[in-house]
Each structure stands twice: as C-alpha cells, then as structure tokens.
Design a protein around this motif. Structure first.
Motif, mmCIF file in Angstrom:
data_model
loop_
_atom_site.group_PDB
_atom_site.id
_atom_site.type_symbol
_atom_site.label_atom_id
_atom_site.label_comp_id
_atom_site.label_asym_id
_atom_site.label_seq_id
_atom_site.Cartn_x
_atom_site.Cartn_y
_atom_site.Cartn_z
ATOM 1 N N MET A 58 0.856 -1.338 0.036
ATOM 2 C CA MET A 58 0.090 -0.039 -0.072
ATOM 3 C C MET A 58 0.888 1.334 0.010
ATOM 4 O O MET A 58 0.548 2.148 -0.780
ATOM 5 C CB MET A 58 -0.873 0.056 1.264
ATOM 6 N N GLY A 59 1.923 1.305 0.775
ATOM 7 C CA GLY A 59 3.020 2.324 0.878
ATOM 8 C C GLY A 59 3.548 2.715 -0.580
ATOM 9 O O GLY A 59 3.635 3.781 -0.782
ATOM 10 N N ASP A 60 3.820 1.784 -1.218
ATOM 11 C CA ASP A 60 4.592 1.776 -2.708
ATOM 12 C C ASP A 60 3.548 2.577 -3.189
ATOM 13 O O ASP A 60 4.378 3.501 -4.064
ATOM 14 C CB ASP A 60 4.643 0.511 -3.288
ATOM 15 N N HIS A 65 3.122 7.342 -5.753
ATOM 16 C CA HIS A 65 2.241 7.229 -6.925
ATOM 17 C C HIS A 65 0.877 8.020 -6.913
ATOM 18 O O HIS A 65 0.116 7.962 -7.621
ATOM 19 C CB HIS A 65 2.156 6.059 -7.440
ATOM 20 N N SER A 66 0.709 8.699 -5.628
ATOM 21 C CA SER A 66 -0.717 9.223 -5.398
ATOM 22 C C SER A 66 -1.168 10.326 -6.387
ATOM 23 O O SER A 66 -0.250 11.027 -6.957
ATOM 24 C CB SER A 66 -0.730 9.749 -4.063
ATOM 25 N N ALA A 67 -2.480 10.466 -6.347
ATOM 26 C CA ALA A 67 -2.824 11.414 -7.289
ATOM 27 C C ALA A 67 -2.772 12.840 -6.838
ATOM 28 O O ALA A 67 -2.884 13.711 -7.785
ATOM 29 C CB ALA A 67 -4.486 11.381 -7.167
ATOM 30 N N ILE A 68 -2.116 13.239 -5.730
ATOM 31 C CA ILE A 68 -1.951 14.525 -5.355
ATOM 32 C C ILE A 68 -0.299 14.829 -5.609
ATOM 33 O O ILE A 68 0.082 16.104 -5.229
ATOM 34 C CB ILE A 68 -2.487 14.984 -3.734
ATOM 35 N N GLU A 148 -11.864 18.171 -3.067
ATOM 36 C CA GLU A 148 -12.507 17.573 -4.429
ATOM 37 C C GLU A 148 -12.544 18.290 -5.679
ATOM 38 O O GLU A 148 -12.143 17.642 -6.569
ATOM 39 C CB GLU A 148 -13.777 16.846 -4.013
ATOM 40 N N GLN A 149 -12.732 19.679 -5.419
ATOM 41 C CA GLN A 149 -12.663 20.570 -6.782
ATOM 42 C C GLN A 149 -11.384 20.789 -7.378
ATOM 43 O O GLN A 149 -11.129 20.457 -8.386
ATOM 44 C CB GLN A 149 -13.250 21.885 -6.427
ATOM 45 N N ASP A 158 -6.808 9.329 -2.220
ATOM 46 C CA ASP A 158 -5.537 9.038 -2.081
ATOM 47 C C ASP A 158 -5.163 9.973 -0.900
ATOM 48 O O ASP A 158 -4.099 9.380 -0.002
ATOM 49 C CB ASP A 158 -5.108 9.372 -3.139
ATOM 50 N N MET A 159 -5.327 11.065 -0.753
ATOM 51 C CA MET A 159 -5.065 11.999 0.557
ATOM 52 C C MET A 159 -5.534 11.387 1.843
ATOM 53 O O MET A 159 -4.588 11.156 2.825
ATOM 54 C CB MET A 159 -5.641 13.552 0.369
ATOM 55 N N THR A 160 -6.645 10.672 1.969
ATOM 56 C CA THR A 160 -7.137 10.208 3.030
ATOM 57 C C THR A 160 -6.296 8.871 3.269
ATOM 58 O O THR A 160 -5.900 8.553 4.412
ATOM 59 C CB THR A 160 -8.609 9.966 2.831
ATOM 60 N N GLY A 161 -6.032 8.045 2.228
ATOM 61 C CA GLY A 161 -5.282 7.021 2.292
ATOM 62 C C GLY A 161 -3.758 7.272 2.822
ATOM 63 O O GLY A 161 -3.393 6.436 3.441
#
Length: 192
Positions: A58-60, A65-68, A148-149, A158-161
């Motif tokens: 999950m950390g990888d 590679h997160s959306a933010i 979200e906007q 992703d940020m919550t993740g």
C-alpha cells in the motif's frame, strides 16, 4: 516524549538469520520492491510478515504514485507524524519534504503544532483536509468540497489513504515503542 524516556522496545528487530520462512519471503519481497532491506516501521511488523507485506504494498502506491503528487503527499505525512508525535516518521520525512519543495517555515510550524503561514493554495487545502481528518476524525463539507474540486475524487481518496497509512505506521511504531538512532530534536507531545 524523548526516546530515552521510553521503556524498552516491545517488538525488537528480528535478526535476519532468525527469520522464519514467511519472514524471509516477506523480507525478499521488501528488498525487491524497495531496493533496501526491511527498516523503520516495517521491522516491528516483521513479527506479522503478512501485515508487513500488505502495508509495504500500500505504501509503494501512496508514497510514490498518489493522485496529489509527492510534494503534497509529504505534507500529509508531516501533518500525520506531528499528530501522532511520531519521531521516526518525522525524522525520515522532514528532509524528504524539504527536498520535495515544502518550505522549512511550513514544516517547522507543523512541528510546533501551529498552523503554518505562507502556504500555497494547494498546501492550504491539504493542510485543512488532513488536519480536520486527524483532529476531528471527519472532514467538513466546505473542506471536502475544496479538496474534491482541486484534486478530484481520486485525490481525496488518495489523500485520506496517505493520512490513514501513515497513521497506521505511527500506531505500529508507537505501540512497539520503536526506537531509532536518528539525530536531531524529538517532537513534543501535542495535546489532542
């Protein structure tokens, strides 16, 4: 609380020559994925190699590679480490965050438990979202709408993740009383 004031680690690092077959497999997969041996929060988790391997996987994604993006991900990590008074996470991620573009004044304010001044619009969105999630265990409608906007549905997930993942690591480290040999100041405890 300073590391020296803590009792002995509850889950000492297992020497690799004492790994079970499952631990050896988990360590090999870790090395293949991270190009480094098991370290940090993954050491106490080696007492449950399945949890360690799933956490690493999950950390990888979340870290790299997160959306933010990596810079804002590091901001989330600092806020989370501060919220959990997690010295190891802070020690590792503070220099990474600075190198990724988080201003030293912003990081230092977070370390002190203060709202930073001079944040970019994106940093403010991430700060507000993560701080609300960590402190209130929820995110208000206005804060969610802004996030979200700006980052989309995938971005808020992703940020919550990231916040949840680094909370999980902080919980593992704090529960295990994980000590590390890093130099530098320790985070003070911040009241909830």
């Amino acid at each position: 609380m300073a590391a020296s004031a803590l009792a002995q680690q509850r889950l000492p690092t297992i020497p690799p020559d004492q790994y079970t077959a499952e631990q050896k497999k988990a360590a090999e997969e870790f090395l293949a994925a991270r190009k480094a041996p098991v370290s940090g929060p993954f050491q106490p988790m080696m007492h449950s190699p399945e949890v360690m391997s799933m956490a690493r996987g999950m950390g990888d994604y979340l870290r790299y590679h997160s959306a933010i993006g990596n810079t804002l991900s590091e901001l989330v990590i600092l806020i989370t480490a501060r919220g959990w008074s997690q010295d190891y996470e802070w020690h590792v991620h503070y220099p990474i965050a600075l190198k990724a573009g988080i201003a030293k004044d912003i990081a230092d304010a977070i370390a002190d438990g203060r709202r930073p001044v001079g944040m970019s619009a994106d940093e403010e969105i991430v700060y507000d979202f993560t701080t609300e999630l960590q402190k209130n265990k929820r995110v208000s409608d206005p804060t969610f709408a802004r996030a979200e906007q700006r980052f989309g549905k995938k971005g808020v997930v992703d940020m919550t993740g990231i916040s949840g993942y680094y909370t999980f690591l902080a919980m593992q480290l704090n529960m295990a009383r994980y000590e590390f040999s890093g130099d530098g100041p320790r985070l003070s405890r911040v009241p909830n």
